[in-house]
Design a protein around this motif. Structure first.
Motif, short mmCIF file in Angstrom:
data_model
loop_
_atom_site.label_atom_id
_atom_site.label_comp_id
_atom_site.label_asym_id
_atom_site.label_seq_id
_atom_site.Cartn_x
_atom_site.Cartn_y
_atom_site.Cartn_z
N ASP A 299 0.82 -1.22 0.00
CA ASP A 299 0.00 0.00 0.00
C ASP A 299 0.85 1.26 0.00
OD1 ASP A 299 -2.26 -1.56 0.00
OD2 ASP A 299 -2.58 -1.43 2.17
N ASN A 300 1.93 1.27 0.75
CA ASN A 300 2.78 2.46 0.80
C ASN A 300 3.44 2.73 -0.54
OD1 ASN A 300 2.24 2.92 3.51
ND2 ASN A 300 4.00 1.73 4.23
N GLU A 301 3.91 1.66 -1.20
CA GLU A 301 4.54 1.85 -2.51
C GLU A 301 3.51 2.35 -3.52
OE1 GLU A 301 7.48 -0.45 -5.68
OE2 GLU A 301 6.06 -1.63 -4.49
N ARG A 302 2.30 1.83 -3.43
CA ARG A 302 1.27 2.27 -4.37
C ARG A 302 0.96 3.76 -4.18
NH1 ARG A 302 -1.62 -0.06 -7.68
NH2 ARG A 302 -1.26 -2.15 -6.85
N GLU A 303 0.82 4.18 -2.93
CA GLU A 303 0.52 5.61 -2.71
C GLU A 303 1.66 6.49 -3.22
OE1 GLU A 303 -0.41 8.80 0.89
OE2 GLU A 303 -0.77 6.64 1.21
N ASP A 304 2.91 6.10 -2.93
CA ASP A 304 4.05 6.88 -3.42
C ASP A 304 4.06 6.94 -4.95
OD1 ASP A 304 4.89 7.30 -0.84
OD2 ASP A 304 6.43 5.73 -0.86
N ALA A 305 3.75 5.81 -5.59
CA ALA A 305 3.75 5.75 -7.06
C ALA A 305 2.64 6.63 -7.63
CB ALA A 305 3.57 4.31 -7.52
N GLU A 306 1.49 6.61 -7.01
CA GLU A 306 0.37 7.41 -7.51
C GLU A 306 0.63 8.91 -7.34
OE1 GLU A 306 -3.19 4.11 -6.92
OE2 GLU A 306 -2.90 5.66 -5.39
N ARG A 307 1.25 9.28 -6.23
CA ARG A 307 1.62 10.69 -6.04
C ARG A 307 2.71 11.10 -7.03
NH1 ARG A 307 -0.04 13.32 -1.46
NH2 ARG A 307 -1.32 12.11 0.01
N PHE A 308 3.66 10.21 -7.26
CA PHE A 308 4.70 10.49 -8.27
C PHE A 308 4.06 10.70 -9.64
CE2 PHE A 308 7.29 8.81 -11.74
CZ PHE A 308 8.43 9.59 -11.64
N PHE A 309 3.07 9.87 -9.96
CA PHE A 309 2.40 9.94 -11.26
C PHE A 309 1.78 11.33 -11.46
CE2 PHE A 309 -1.07 9.18 -14.23
CZ PHE A 309 -0.52 8.29 -15.14
N ILE A 310 1.10 11.84 -10.43
CA ILE A 310 0.48 13.17 -10.53
C ILE A 310 1.54 14.23 -10.79
CG2 ILE A 310 -0.78 14.95 -9.26
CD1 ILE A 310 -2.24 12.69 -7.78
N ARG A 311 2.60 14.20 -10.02
CA ARG A 311 3.66 15.21 -10.18
C ARG A 311 4.36 15.07 -11.53
NH1 ARG A 311 4.37 14.05 -4.35
NH2 ARG A 311 3.78 15.97 -3.23
N GLY A 333 -5.79 15.20 -4.96
CA GLY A 333 -5.67 16.62 -5.28
C GLY A 333 -4.51 16.85 -6.23
N LYS A 334 -4.39 18.09 -6.71
CA LYS A 334 -3.32 18.42 -7.64
C LYS A 334 -2.08 18.79 -6.83
CE LYS A 334 -2.52 20.92 -11.94
NZ LYS A 334 -3.10 21.87 -12.92
N LEU A 335 -1.08 17.92 -6.85
CA LEU A 335 0.09 18.06 -5.99
C LEU A 335 1.15 18.95 -6.63
CD1 LEU A 335 0.44 14.30 -4.97
CD2 LEU A 335 -0.82 16.10 -3.77
N GLU A 336 1.82 19.73 -5.80
CA GLU A 336 2.93 20.55 -6.27
C GLU A 336 4.19 19.69 -6.39
OE1 GLU A 336 2.79 23.66 -7.25
OE2 GLU A 336 0.64 23.70 -6.82
N PRO A 337 5.09 20.07 -7.28
CA PRO A 337 6.35 19.30 -7.39
C PRO A 337 7.10 19.33 -6.06
CG PRO A 337 6.08 20.79 -9.25
CD PRO A 337 5.00 21.14 -8.26
N LEU A 338 7.78 18.26 -5.77
CA LEU A 338 8.58 18.18 -4.54
C LEU A 338 9.80 19.09 -4.67
CD1 LEU A 338 8.54 14.34 -3.88
CD2 LEU A 338 7.27 16.08 -2.63
N ALA A 339 10.16 19.75 -3.56
CA ALA A 339 11.35 20.59 -3.56
C ALA A 339 12.59 19.71 -3.71
CB ALA A 339 11.42 21.37 -2.26
#
Length: 429
Positions: A299-311, A333-339
């Motif tokens: 589940d953690n890898e999936r959430e990280d992957a999905e957030r990466f996909f948005i960015r 939501g629409k995520l901002e790029p990671l610093a």
């Protein structure tokens, strides 16, 4: 009687007589040995009676077998055999193979890989002798697709079928489905058109695992409705080294209703990406997948992957956004790029050196010691190393100057940043 000519090969009976004689395969008592003593109910007068120790799994690969031999001997000594490996032999006559199979009533697994069966016709009565076999391996035999269809029609209990390295590019649909087949290995062939793969759905309605690695499959062409209808039970698919080059083909994998394992390495679509990007983008595109390329997706890898996909797609124009993007934006939501944070150690800093009212900017190495810094400053402040005291002033701190007392201390331990100050004070006599 003269021994058979080597080019003619040997009989099945000759090989088991030699390999499983007590001298070569002694009987041992005890659990787990897999050795069965042939019962004395064998036909009277048999030259092999009471002298073969036969296991239930016979491995007879690369033994030069081309013929069956005495069928009564096979029946007498192989009634308990369940698995038979005849790969890399010289069998090129289905009648001879049929003589062997028909006299092994409990046979469950048969491996005929790398026997020269190309162009050899198979009669229905011979195919019928395979009816109880549940696992059949025909890799690198070049058997025709018509032969495959005849075998599957006469093998209602068949569950696993291996057809690798047979140069299939076109297959035909059967008139009768093979109802129980769950596993099909058809990798290393020449299948390119999804129209051929589609036929496996009608042919094997219970198909659970489809291994198609090393076929140059160009795309997945069917709609959601067709894929759901043709492959209702498909749980695992292997498309390693196929020719897939569009994300739309990956999205279509979501249309298989029970698919949970996917293998997708070596496809042109993924070549431009790093390994981490490939995995994240695939996981995000395939929400029902629990195994990707043999690794569990938690589940953690999936959430990280999905957030990466948005960015990853956040700056793409609307018309270029994949459908999955909008689903994930609704979720997170629409995520901002990671610093971007550079965690590498600093090696230099630009500081101000203050000495008796004079100020000079200087670049200093942070991997040197206080003593080495003093030596560097001698030409700047016109003082010897022994006649100066140094103080570090952190511009971002409310604390006052910190004396740099210890000559062996490394400068990076002071966390010196660009713009900080070094105060040089001459020692009084």
């Amino acid at each position: 009687m003269e021994p058979p000519v080597e080019s003619e090969g040997r009989t099945f009976v000759e090989v088991i007589s030699e390999k499983y004689s007590p001298e070569n395969f002694p009987y041992r008592r005890g659990p787990g040995m897999g050795v069965v003593v042939v019962p004395t109910a064998s036909p009277q007068g048999s030259p092999m009676k009471d002298r073969l120790n036969m296991p239930s799994v016979l491995v007879l690969n690369s033994c030069g077998i081309s013929r069956a031999g005495d069928q009564s001997e096979i029946a007498a000594f192989c009634s308990h055999v369940m698995e038979l490996d005849l790969s890399h032999n010289k069998l090129k006559d289905w009648h001879e193979i049929s003589k062997i199979i028909s006299n092994i009533p409990n046979l469950d697994f048969l491996n005929l890989s790398s026997n020269p069966l190309a162009g050899i016709p198979l009669e229905r009565r011979c195919a019928a002798t395979f009816s109880k076999v549940r696992r059949l391996v025909l890799n690198n035999t070049q058997v025709s697709w018509d032969t495959v269809l005849l075998l599957t029609r006469e093998m209602p209990e068949l569950e696993e079928l291996f057809l690798c390295l047979n140069e299939y590019s076109i297959v035909s649909a059967p008139s009768v489905a093979c109802p129980n087949l769950r596993l099909l290995h058809i990798n290393d062939n020449s299948l390119q058109d999804w129209a051929e793969v589609r036929k496996f759905g009608a042919m094997f309605p219970s198909l659970d695992t489809l291994v198609m690695a090393n076929n140059n499959l160009a795309s997945i062409q069917d709609s959601k409705d067709i894929l759901q209808r043709l492959f209702p039970n498909l749980r695992s698919i292997n498309l390693h080294n196929s020719g897939l080059n569009k994300w739309e083909d990956i999205e279509k994998l979501n249309f298989f209703p029970k698919l949970e394992e996917v293998r997708l390495q070596g496809i042109p679509l993924l070549q431009p990406y790093t390994n981490a990007e490939r995995r994240s983008l695939l996981i995000a595109q395939l929400p029902a997948i629990s195994l990707l390329n043999g690794s569990v997706v938690n589940d953690n890898e999936r959430e990280d992957a999905e957030r990466f996909f948005i960015r990853y797609y956040v700056d793409y124009p609307e018309e270029a956004l994949p459908c999955r993007y909008h689903c994930l934006v609704n979720k997170y939501g629409k995520l901002e790029p990671l610093a971007e944070i550079d965690l590498r150690p600093r090696y230099h800093a630009q500081v101000e050196v203050h000495c008796e009212g004079k100020v000079e900017e200087l670049s200093i190495r942070l991997d040197q010691t206080v003593a080495e810094l003093k030596k560097q400053l001698t030409t700047v402040v016109q003082l010897s190393s022994n006649s100066m005291r140094l103080y570090y002033i952190d511009k971002g701190s409310a604390f006052g100057p910190e004396e740099m007392k210890y000559n062996t201390r490394a400068l990076h331990s002071y966390t010196i940043q660009d713009g900080d100050e070094i105060l040089v004070v001459p020692k009084t006599k």
